[in-house]
Design a protein around this motif. Structure first.
Motif, PDB file in Angstrom:
ATOM      1  N   LEU A  41       0.848  -1.190   0.000  1.00 39.97           N
ATOM      2  CA  LEU A  41       0.000   0.000   0.000  1.00 39.97           C
ATOM      3  C   LEU A  41       0.884   1.240   0.000  1.00 39.97           C
ATOM      4  N   SER A  42       0.354   2.302  -0.567  1.00 34.57           N
ATOM      5  CA  SER A  42       1.079   3.570  -0.547  1.00 34.57           C
ATOM      6  C   SER A  42       0.870   4.261   0.796  1.00 34.57           C
ATOM      7  N   VAL A  43       1.722   5.227   1.064  1.00 35.58           N
ATOM      8  CA  VAL A  43       1.584   6.016   2.291  1.00 35.58           C
ATOM      9  C   VAL A  43       0.200   6.649   2.340  1.00 35.58           C
ATOM     10  N   VAL A  44      -0.243   7.193   1.219  1.00 33.87           N
ATOM     11  CA  VAL A  44      -1.549   7.857   1.154  1.00 33.87           C
ATOM     12  C   VAL A  44      -2.669   6.865   1.453  1.00 33.87           C
ATOM     13  N   GLU A  45      -2.581   5.659   0.913  1.00 33.58           N
ATOM     14  CA  GLU A  45      -3.599   4.640   1.180  1.00 33.58           C
ATOM     15  C   GLU A  45      -3.621   4.261   2.662  1.00 33.58           C
ATOM     16  N   LEU A  46      -2.433   4.064   3.234  1.00 28.50           N
ATOM     17  CA  LEU A  46      -2.364   3.722   4.658  1.00 28.50           C
ATOM     18  C   LEU A  46      -2.909   4.850   5.523  1.00 28.50           C
ATOM     19  N   GLN A  47      -2.580   6.088   5.185  1.00 34.76           N
ATOM     20  CA  GLN A  47      -3.117   7.245   5.925  1.00 34.76           C
ATOM     21  C   GLN A  47      -4.634   7.220   5.923  1.00 34.76           C
ATOM     22  N   GLY A  48      -5.202   6.996   4.758  1.00 32.69           N
ATOM     23  CA  GLY A  48      -6.653   6.987   4.637  1.00 32.69           C
ATOM     24  C   GLY A  48      -7.296   5.841   5.386  1.00 32.69           C
ATOM     25  N   PHE A  80       5.509   2.970  -1.769  1.00 32.87           N
ATOM     26  CA  PHE A  80       4.686   1.827  -1.411  1.00 32.87           C
ATOM     27  C   PHE A  80       5.407   0.986  -0.364  1.00 32.87           C
ATOM     28  N   TYR A  81       4.639   0.478   0.594  1.00 32.37           N
ATOM     29  CA  TYR A  81       5.183  -0.345   1.659  1.00 32.37           C
ATOM     30  C   TYR A  81       4.628  -1.750   1.563  1.00 32.37           C
ATOM     31  N   SER A  82       5.469  -2.716   1.904  1.00 33.30           N
ATOM     32  CA  SER A  82       5.058  -4.116   1.990  1.00 33.30           C
ATOM     33  C   SER A  82       5.781  -4.737   3.180  1.00 33.30           C
ATOM     34  N   LEU A  83       5.316  -5.906   3.589  1.00 37.04           N
ATOM     35  CA  LEU A  83       5.925  -6.593   4.722  1.00 37.04           C
ATOM     36  C   LEU A  83       7.222  -7.274   4.296  1.00 37.04           C
ATOM     37  N   ALA A  84       8.286  -7.003   5.022  1.00 36.28           N
ATOM     38  CA  ALA A  84       9.548  -7.709   4.811  1.00 36.28           C
ATOM     39  C   ALA A  84       9.545  -9.014   5.585  1.00 36.28           C
ATOM     40  N   LYS A  85       8.798  -9.033   6.679  1.00 38.48           N
ATOM     41  CA  LYS A  85       8.691 -10.218   7.531  1.00 38.48           C
ATOM     42  C   LYS A  85       7.222 -10.642   7.574  1.00 38.48           C
ATOM     43  N   THR A  86       6.813 -11.404   6.579  1.00 35.63           N
ATOM     44  CA  THR A  86       5.401 -11.757   6.442  1.00 35.63           C
ATOM     45  C   THR A  86       4.899 -12.649   7.578  1.00 35.63           C
ATOM     46  N   ASP A  87       5.784 -13.377   8.233  1.00 35.85           N
ATOM     47  CA  ASP A  87       5.351 -14.231   9.343  1.00 35.85           C
ATOM     48  C   ASP A  87       4.814 -13.434  10.523  1.00 35.85           C
ATOM     49  N   LEU A  88       5.084 -12.129  10.565  1.00 35.35           N
ATOM     50  CA  LEU A  88       4.556 -11.306  11.655  1.00 35.35           C
ATOM     51  C   LEU A  88       3.033 -11.247  11.634  1.00 35.35           C
ATOM     52  N   THR A  89       2.432 -11.556  10.513  1.00 34.17           N
ATOM     53  CA  THR A  89       0.969 -11.580  10.459  1.00 34.17           C
ATOM     54  C   THR A  89       0.429 -12.659  11.398  1.00 34.17           C
TER      55      THR A  89
END
Length: 103
Positions: A41-48, A80-89
């Protein structure tokens, strides 16, 4: 029976503790959850989605990136941001499960 300290090195336990400290904030747990469901997600999307002001969102995202939890990619003017450590979910899932699940 072996203890966790026998199965995992002290260095690794410290790394895990530091990661948990970073995501132990409601906004940052929500960021992990949103990125699991949306991949990036983009910063703007996360903000919203989180109803955050830009400086607050950036502080959380920068901290998470600095600690290796997130990765970012610039595409044009957007980051855009994504998880580097997907196991944290799984940590977020566990917390949700321990609290009785969804509303």
């Amino acid at each position: 029976m072996t203890s966790l300290m026998e199965r995992i090195s002290e260095e690794e336990l410290n790394k895990a503790s530091n990661i948990l400290k970073v995501i132990a904030h409601p906004v940052r747990m929500c960021i992990v959850d949103l990125l699991r469901d949306n991949n990036r997600l983009s910063v703007v999307e996360l903000q919203g989605l989180l109803n955050l002001e830009q400086p607050i969102a950036s502080q959380h995202l920068t901290l998470m990136q600095d600690k290796g939890i997130l990765r970012s990619e610039r595409v044009g003017k957007n980051r855009f941001y994504s998880l580097a450590k997907t196991d944290l979910t799984r940590v977020v899932d566990c917390i949700e499960h321990c609290l009785g699940g969804s509303k």
